[in-house]
Motif scaffolding. Structure first.
Motif, mmCIF file in Angstrom:
data_model
loop_
_atom_site.group_PDB
_atom_site.id
_atom_site.type_symbol
_atom_site.label_atom_id
_atom_site.label_comp_id
_atom_site.label_asym_id
_atom_site.label_seq_id
_atom_site.Cartn_x
_atom_site.Cartn_y
_atom_site.Cartn_z
ATOM 1 N N ALA A 118 -98.517 36.030 -15.810
ATOM 2 C CA ALA A 118 -98.080 36.806 -16.974
ATOM 3 C C ALA A 118 -97.194 37.954 -16.522
ATOM 4 O O ALA A 118 -97.513 38.686 -15.596
ATOM 5 C CB ALA A 118 -99.291 37.343 -17.731
ATOM 6 N N GLY A 119 -96.061 38.105 -17.182
ATOM 7 C CA GLY A 119 -95.151 39.187 -16.850
ATOM 8 C C GLY A 119 -94.017 38.783 -15.928
ATOM 9 O O GLY A 119 -93.032 39.512 -15.798
ATOM 10 N N LEU A 120 -94.124 37.618 -15.287
ATOM 11 C CA LEU A 120 -93.074 37.204 -14.361
ATOM 12 C C LEU A 120 -91.822 36.713 -15.076
ATOM 13 O O LEU A 120 -90.763 36.620 -14.467
ATOM 14 C CB LEU A 120 -93.583 36.097 -13.433
ATOM 15 C CG LEU A 120 -94.472 36.551 -12.280
ATOM 16 C CD1 LEU A 120 -94.909 35.359 -11.451
ATOM 17 C CD2 LEU A 120 -93.759 37.561 -11.400
ATOM 18 N N SER A 121 -91.949 36.384 -16.365
ATOM 19 C CA SER A 121 -90.773 35.912 -17.097
ATOM 20 C C SER A 121 -89.817 37.047 -17.408
ATOM 21 O O SER A 121 -88.669 36.812 -17.713
ATOM 22 C CB SER A 121 -91.204 35.236 -18.395
ATOM 23 O OG SER A 121 -91.951 36.127 -19.196
ATOM 24 N N VAL A 159 -91.419 40.245 1.615
ATOM 25 C CA VAL A 159 -92.612 39.465 1.276
ATOM 26 C C VAL A 159 -93.853 40.092 1.904
ATOM 27 O O VAL A 159 -94.897 40.229 1.249
ATOM 28 C CB VAL A 159 -92.451 38.001 1.724
ATOM 29 C CG1 VAL A 159 -93.781 37.250 1.613
ATOM 30 C CG2 VAL A 159 -91.390 37.303 0.882
ATOM 31 N N LEU A 160 -93.752 40.489 3.165
ATOM 32 C CA LEU A 160 -94.897 41.113 3.826
ATOM 33 C C LEU A 160 -95.272 42.429 3.149
ATOM 34 O O LEU A 160 -96.457 42.777 3.061
ATOM 35 C CB LEU A 160 -94.595 41.330 5.309
ATOM 36 C CG LEU A 160 -94.456 40.055 6.150
ATOM 37 C CD1 LEU A 160 -94.131 40.399 7.598
ATOM 38 C CD2 LEU A 160 -95.724 39.209 6.076
ATOM 39 N N ALA A 161 -94.274 43.163 2.648
ATOM 40 C CA ALA A 161 -94.561 44.411 1.933
ATOM 41 C C ALA A 161 -95.285 44.128 0.615
ATOM 42 O O ALA A 161 -96.219 44.846 0.242
ATOM 43 C CB ALA A 161 -93.265 45.177 1.676
ATOM 44 N N LEU A 162 -94.863 43.080 -0.095
ATOM 45 C CA LEU A 162 -95.536 42.701 -1.339
ATOM 46 C C LEU A 162 -96.983 42.296 -1.068
ATOM 47 O O LEU A 162 -97.892 42.637 -1.828
ATOM 48 C CB LEU A 162 -94.788 41.548 -2.012
ATOM 49 C CG LEU A 162 -93.441 41.884 -2.648
ATOM 50 C CD1 LEU A 162 -92.693 40.607 -3.016
ATOM 51 C CD2 LEU A 162 -93.625 42.760 -3.882
ATOM 52 N N MET A 163 -97.203 41.587 0.034
ATOM 53 C CA MET A 163 -98.552 41.171 0.384
ATOM 54 C C MET A 163 -99.398 42.365 0.817
ATOM 55 O O MET A 163 -100.564 42.490 0.432
ATOM 56 C CB MET A 163 -98.500 40.107 1.481
ATOM 57 C CG MET A 163 -97.868 38.795 1.026
ATOM 58 S SD MET A 163 -97.641 37.598 2.366
ATOM 59 C CE MET A 163 -99.337 37.252 2.800
ATOM 60 N N ALA A 164 -98.814 43.272 1.604
ATOM 61 C CA ALA A 164 -99.555 44.443 2.074
ATOM 62 C C ALA A 164 -99.954 45.343 0.911
ATOM 63 O O ALA A 164 -101.019 45.971 0.935
ATOM 64 C CB ALA A 164 -98.715 45.221 3.085
ATOM 65 N N ALA A 165 -99.113 45.394 -0.125
ATOM 66 C CA ALA A 165 -99.408 46.219 -1.295
ATOM 67 C C ALA A 165 -100.386 45.542 -2.245
ATOM 68 O O ALA A 165 -100.810 46.146 -3.228
ATOM 69 C CB ALA A 165 -98.112 46.550 -2.036
ATOM 70 N N ALA A 191 -99.518 44.940 -11.101
ATOM 71 C CA ALA A 191 -98.240 45.264 -10.476
ATOM 72 C C ALA A 191 -97.074 44.952 -11.403
ATOM 73 O O ALA A 191 -95.963 45.442 -11.199
ATOM 74 C CB ALA A 191 -98.085 44.493 -9.171
ATOM 75 N N LEU A 192 -97.329 44.129 -12.429
ATOM 76 C CA LEU A 192 -96.292 43.748 -13.383
ATOM 77 C C LEU A 192 -96.444 44.492 -14.706
ATOM 78 O O LEU A 192 -95.817 44.136 -15.699
ATOM 79 C CB LEU A 192 -96.344 42.236 -13.622
ATOM 80 C CG LEU A 192 -96.203 41.378 -12.363
ATOM 81 C CD1 LEU A 192 -96.425 39.913 -12.693
ATOM 82 C CD2 LEU A 192 -94.836 41.581 -11.725
ATOM 83 N N GLY A 193 -97.300 45.506 -14.707
ATOM 84 C CA GLY A 193 -97.447 46.329 -15.905
ATOM 85 C C GLY A 193 -98.571 45.921 -16.823
ATOM 86 O O GLY A 193 -98.708 46.476 -17.918
ATOM 87 N N ARG A 215 -99.905 50.901 -6.012
ATOM 88 C CA ARG A 215 -98.774 51.144 -6.899
ATOM 89 C C ARG A 215 -97.477 50.745 -6.192
ATOM 90 O O ARG A 215 -97.193 51.190 -5.096
ATOM 91 C CB ARG A 215 -98.719 52.619 -7.301
ATOM 92 C CG ARG A 215 -99.848 53.005 -8.246
ATOM 93 C CD ARG A 215 -99.631 54.392 -8.805
ATOM 94 N NE ARG A 215 -100.650 54.717 -9.783
ATOM 95 C CZ ARG A 215 -100.577 54.402 -11.059
ATOM 96 N NH1 ARG A 215 -99.532 53.743 -11.506
ATOM 97 N NH2 ARG A 215 -101.536 54.739 -11.895
ATOM 98 N N ARG A 216 -96.708 49.893 -6.830
ATOM 99 C CA ARG A 216 -95.424 49.479 -6.290
ATOM 100 C C ARG A 216 -94.580 48.969 -7.440
ATOM 101 O O ARG A 216 -95.045 48.174 -8.261
ATOM 102 C CB ARG A 216 -95.583 48.375 -5.236
ATOM 103 C CG ARG A 216 -94.242 47.830 -4.732
ATOM 104 C CD ARG A 216 -94.427 46.587 -3.893
ATOM 105 N NE ARG A 216 -93.151 45.906 -3.696
ATOM 106 C CZ ARG A 216 -92.373 46.071 -2.640
ATOM 107 N NH1 ARG A 216 -92.745 46.890 -1.684
ATOM 108 N NH2 ARG A 216 -91.233 45.423 -2.535
#
Length: 313
Positions: free
Chosen positions: A310-313, A206-212, A69-71, A166-167
């Protein structure tokens, strides 16, 4: 995974603690009210027990971020031969952003590293950078095709498979994901403050991130509580298509990860074991699966690095 053994043992926990752990493995963000109803105790008593389990290290509740999700869409599992002491090599490899896991092993292979990258070119560059280390003599790399099983909780109730839809994540999502990665039970009020949004809008996001599948809140049960002595990696060669064989391997109890890969090996797995006899039994059960040609096993000694962000920075 956690490789330290100075942790609470199952014998130190009572039936209520064990029931709470089972409930939290099923839903790491279950409210104290829901847990109280399930266990049959007051919310105050349940909250005190959950906090004690967290403070003692019996459990850890955190948000697992799907790197795709972070590429980060390319993964490789690498067995590395090193000349001389492996600890300095492990330290240098751990400094690489692409190295998500770095483990020191017992056996002929000194190190195991999982690399994550944005694309195939980036992955190749990361592996070549590791090869350039003056102590590295060779790298046996296997590229990830698909996860068949991922049990992050290391508990029979916790089979979780990586599967983000995909999000596109934005800066607000990143702030929320960073906080959840550190504290999977952060309240929506706390998360709203982090996001700079209303409670309702934060909850919806947050619920959308979890559902995805971008983030999965997981309860990690410590090895000591489960009676686990250690972990071993299995690199498996198979005859014929790898998929059906991998599904059969995934049915073996106490395997916490099974994945199909490309390279010299066809399937990789991770096993948790109570003692050497249990590990020997697990290996024989995997070897007995129809289609398995050969199993190369290595025991984890030291976890030098584990990074799920990884990628969150």
């Amino acid at each position: 995974m956690t490789l330290a053994y100075d942790e609470p043992a199952m014998a130190d926990l009572d039936e209520v603690d064990r029931a709470l752990i089972d409930a939290l493995v099923a839903d790491g963000r279950a409210s104290y009210a829901a847990l109280a109803r399930r266990i049959g105790m007051s919310q105050a008593a349940i909250k005190a027990r959950v906090l004690r389990l967290l403070d003692s290290g019996a459990i850890h509740i955190l948000g697992r971020i799907d790197p795709r999700a972070l590429g980060y869409g390319e993964f490789a599992y690498c067995l590395i031969d090193a000349e001389g002491p492996v600890e300095p090599v492990a330290g240098r490899l751990a400094e690489m952003e692409e190295a998500a896991f770095v483990l020191i092993l017992a056996g002929t292979r000194g190190l195991f590293v999982e690399f994550r990258a944005r694309d195939a070119e980036h992955l190749d560059a990361a592996i070549e950078a590791a090869r350039a280390d003056p102590q590295v003599r060779g790298i046996d790399a296997s590229s990830l095709v698909a996860y068949v099983k991922q049990d992050w909780s290391h508990s029979p109730a916790g089979d979780h498979r990586l599967g983000a839809r995909r999000r596109t994540v934005d800066a607000t999502d990143i702030r929320l994901l960073k906080h959840l990665a550190a504290d999977g039970r952060a309240t929506f009020a706390e998360l709203a403050e982090v996001a700079g949004m209303s409670h309702a809008a934060t909850r919806e996001r947050v619920l959308a991130l979890m559902a995805a599948g971008v983030v999965t809140v997981q309860t990690i049960v410590s090895p000591g509580v489960l009676g686990v002595k250690g972990y071993a990696g299995l690199m498996i060669e198979v005859d014929g298509p790898a998929g059906p064989v991998a599904e059969e391997i995934a049915a073996v109890a106490d395997l916490t990860l099974v994945a199909i890969v490309l390279g010299r090996f066809d399937v990789i797995a991770e096993a948790s074991y109570r003692d050497e006899a249990h590990l020997a039994e697990l290996l024989d059960r995997v070897r007995s699966v129809e289609g398995v040609r050969q199993v190369e096993a290595f025991v984890y000694l030291v976890e030098v690095k584990e990074s799920m962000t990884a990628g969150l920075s």
